[in-house]
Scaffold this active site. Structure first.
Site, PDB file in Angstrom:
ATOM      1  N   GLY A  93      52.855  15.542  31.529  1.00 16.46           N
ATOM      2  CA  GLY A  93      53.313  14.166  31.401  1.00 16.46           C
ATOM      3  C   GLY A  93      53.071  13.377  32.659  1.00 16.46           C
ATOM      4  O   GLY A  93      51.944  12.999  32.973  1.00 16.46           O
ATOM      5  N   THR A 108      51.576   8.590  34.086  1.00 19.04           N
ATOM      6  CA  THR A 108      50.442   8.120  33.292  1.00 19.04           C
ATOM      7  C   THR A 108      50.462   8.642  31.871  1.00 19.04           C
ATOM      8  O   THR A 108      50.110   7.917  30.931  1.00 19.04           O
ATOM      9  CB  THR A 108      49.128   8.514  33.980  1.00 19.04           C
ATOM     10  OG1 THR A 108      49.114   7.975  35.299  1.00 19.04           O
ATOM     11  CG2 THR A 108      47.931   7.978  33.212  1.00 19.04           C
ATOM     12  N   GLU A 110      58.673  10.369  31.470  1.00 16.57           N
ATOM     13  CA  GLU A 110      59.144   9.149  32.121  1.00 16.57           C
ATOM     14  C   GLU A 110      58.977   7.943  31.186  1.00 16.57           C
ATOM     15  O   GLU A 110      57.951   7.291  31.222  1.00 16.57           O
ATOM     16  CB  GLU A 110      58.380   8.939  33.426  1.00 16.57           C
ATOM     17  CG  GLU A 110      58.521  10.100  34.413  1.00 16.57           C
ATOM     18  CD  GLU A 110      57.772   9.891  35.718  1.00 16.57           C
ATOM     19  OE1 GLU A 110      57.542   8.732  36.114  1.00 16.57           O
ATOM     20  OE2 GLU A 110      57.414  10.885  36.334  1.00 16.57           O
TER      21      GLU A 110
END
Length: 614
Positions: free
Chosen positions: A345, A348, A388
């Site tokens: 993850g 980006t 995120e």
């Protein structure tokens, strides 16, 4: 873990479309002679939000030592951040008091603070030091507030290490309002805070100290001292409760390019001997599955004998493993205690988790098969999920629901089993209604070995005009742009959710964040934009900053310096030592850092982490 410099992309582009020179003034006339007055204006307005500024003018014949401005906002309008001030609010009523460096205003002089807001409304009911902002009223008790707050009570120690003491007390009362508290170590002021707790740092091991607290109001009236409390710091080898000793560092696949940082550098810098875990960043998340991020860097680049960990060159034989994966295999042979975890993850590629959350079992199965691919079977000891952010916004926004994070990690744990490491990098946003409240981090904690808490990038030059602020404050401080953006509040909130302290690793950035166009040395200064960096504006590695802009001061446990017009904040071996003392005092599981190439060739920062944790 965010790729440095890409941590946040704020919605400031809309401000660029605002009409130039827009000024909307609050309904208060200019300063009245013989009074302290305030004028507030909208300096920008883009419909759904605004930027504002308030100027406090001292029209009296004597200097004032502090100020406090209050106003109300209509429903649907809110202040989102502020600078050159300390901010608090209750409902739609907002209070702004001076920071530690701008409370004194000479006769005939003025000072200003700024703020950003959301919504289309504007303030009303403005008062300054208890009187109407236009000077037409008087504060309670006559022309000036002369009544001091009551003395704080119930002062007690809530924790200690060999170099720190944590304190709490019962709030004081005041006829107008308490602006803050000063903590004294003997007769010396040790720190100032706006809340009813504080941590005093920089103490000497195995030494007795006496502490008291005094309250102050916006008019500069100071209370009597609280009860005194005596605390003896721990021995240098002590600490209660004992801390964990995990030290995890991120190795980035793209680091082999411009940065010329390879697995061999982990060994030659001395870093390998101080690590327990390496997080290899990043694998991609796409089509609901785990996927390779950079095949050339990961398993195809040819390493010569001089570039390799073991002094032998890679093979060109068909099917032979090369790249960083092969070098990590060689590193593990040399340091068999090190565990290697593949992280997926990041900033980006977190957008892929939204689809993955629709079928967590299928996602977990794809990850398990990728980590155990026959080409590198046995290399990886587990998986790290760097989402995120679940049910919130990072580079992209996710709306998969409060339970999505828990469900995903439950599936990952079920597929990987109890013998494999499962970790996750998580938000440090402790604000009410912020990212930590958007997902079930407490429920998901049962499925992870630990959380990597990203206690850095709280502030940075994505706010191009400032205010300048340390990007990784250990504690809050007078003037902090967002009160809860600090490590102490972050860890306290996570522990308050019931997450065991031993499952929390403290995050350290091996880089600094900076602004240019700054004239004020102390935090809270304005800027014209991000400072120049080697790879990206507004960010620079510690290995460069230690010479480029040596730190001269410390605020909230983080170093900073003003070099010309560039203002930088970053952690040094000394401030890392203080943060490791905090980690030990809190009983945390250890620490991690982003990322290896930012350290010096002899590993100054990772050495400070290892030494600090013991």
């Amino acid at each position: 873990m965010a790729i440095p410099g890409s941590r946040r992309i704020l919605a400031v582009l809309s401000a660029l479309t605002a009409a130039a020179g827009l000024t909307l003034t609050a309904a208060h006339p200019s300063a009245a002679a013989g009074a302290v007055t305030a004028t507030c204006t909208k300096t920008s307005d883009w419909g759904t939000g605004f930027e504002g500024s308030c100027t406090i003018s001292n029209g009296t014949s004597a200097s004032i030592s502090s100020w406090k401005l209050e106003f109300d906002l209509p429903s649907g309008t809110a202040i989102t951040s502020a600078w050159n001030t300390t901010q608090s609010h209750s409902g739609n009523h907002y209070t702004f008091a001076n920071a530690s460096w701008n409370g004194t205003v000479a006769a005939g002089a003025s000072t200003s603070f700024g703020f950003d807001g959301s919504g289309s409304g504007w303030l009303s009911g403005c008062t300054v030091n208890g009187a109407a902002c236009d000077g037409s009223g008087t504060p309670p008790g006559g022309g000036n507030d002369t009544q001091a707050p009551t003395a704080p009570s119930g002062l007690k120690s809530t924790g200690k290490t060999d170099t720190t003491v944590s304190l709490s007390w019962t709030a004081s009362t005041d006829n107008v309002g308490v602006a803050g508290y000063d903590v004294y170590k003997g007769t010396t002021k040790a720190t100032s805070v706006t809340g009813t707790s504080a941590t005093v740092t920089g103490l000497t091991p195995k030494t007795a100290y006496s502490f008291t607290v005094k309250a102050r109001d916006a008019a500069g009236n100071v209370s009597a001292a609280s009860n005194a409390v005596s605390v003896t710091t721990d021995d240098s080898g002590g600490g209660n409760p004992p801390a964990g000793t995990k030290v995890m560092g991120y190795f980035t696949d793209w680091g082999i390019y411009q940065r010329n940082y390879h697995v061999r550098n982990i060994d030659t810098s001395g870093t390998a001997s101080k690590l327990t875990t390496i997080n290899y960043a990043f694998g991609n998340v796409t089509n609901g599955q785990c996927a390779v991020g950079d095949s050339y860097a990961d398993y195809d680049r040819f390493y010569s004998a001089g570039e390799s960990v073991d002094g032998t060159s890679d093979s060109w034989d068909n099917g032979a493993l090369r790249g960083s994966f092969h070098q990590l295999q060689e590193l593990k042979k040399k340091y068999p205690n090190i565990k290697v975890v593949w992280s997926f993850g990041g900033w980006t590629w977190s957008g892929g988790f939204t689809q993955a959350a629709q079928n967590p079992a299928a996602f977990a199965d794809s990850c398990y098969k990728l980590l155990n691919d026959p080409r590198w079977a046995g290399l990886f000891d587990g998986i790290d999920i760097d989402w995120e952010y679940p049910n919130a916004c990072g580079l992209s926004c996710d709306t998969s629901g409060f339970a999505s994070f828990k469900n995903l990690l439950a599936a990952v744990r079920a597929r990987f089993g109890s013998s494999q490491i499962v970790t996750a990098a998580i938000t440090a946003d402790a604000t009410s209604g912020g990212k930590m409240d958007a997902a079930d981090y407490a429920g998901a904690a049962q499925y992870v070995d630990w959380y990597n808490v990203m206690t850095y990038d709280y502030f940075g030059a994505w706010d191009a005009k400032g205010p300048t602020a340390p990007h990784s404050p250990l504690t809050s401080y007078d003037g902090i742009p967002i009160k809860e953006f600090n490590t102490t509040d972050t860890i306290a909130k996570l522990k308050g959710l019931g997450i065991p302290a031993g499952k929390l690793l403290l995050g350290i950035g091996f880089y600094g964040r900076g602004w240019t166009g700054v004239t004020q040395k102390a935090p809270g200064g304005t800027a014209t934009g991000p400072a120049a960096g080697t790879y990206e504006q507004g960010i620079e590695d510690y290995r460069v900053l230690k010479s480029k802009c040596p730190a001269t001061s410390v605020v909230a446990g983080t170093a900073y310096g003003l070099c010309g017009t560039d203002w930088w904040s970053y952690d040094t071996p000394s401030t890392i030592g203080g943060k490791m003392g905090y980690a030990k005092a809190q009983g945390l599981g250890g620490a991690f850092f982003w990322e290896m190439s930012g350290d010096t060739d002899n590993g100054e920062l990772v050495t400070a982490i290892r030494s600090g944790l013991g």
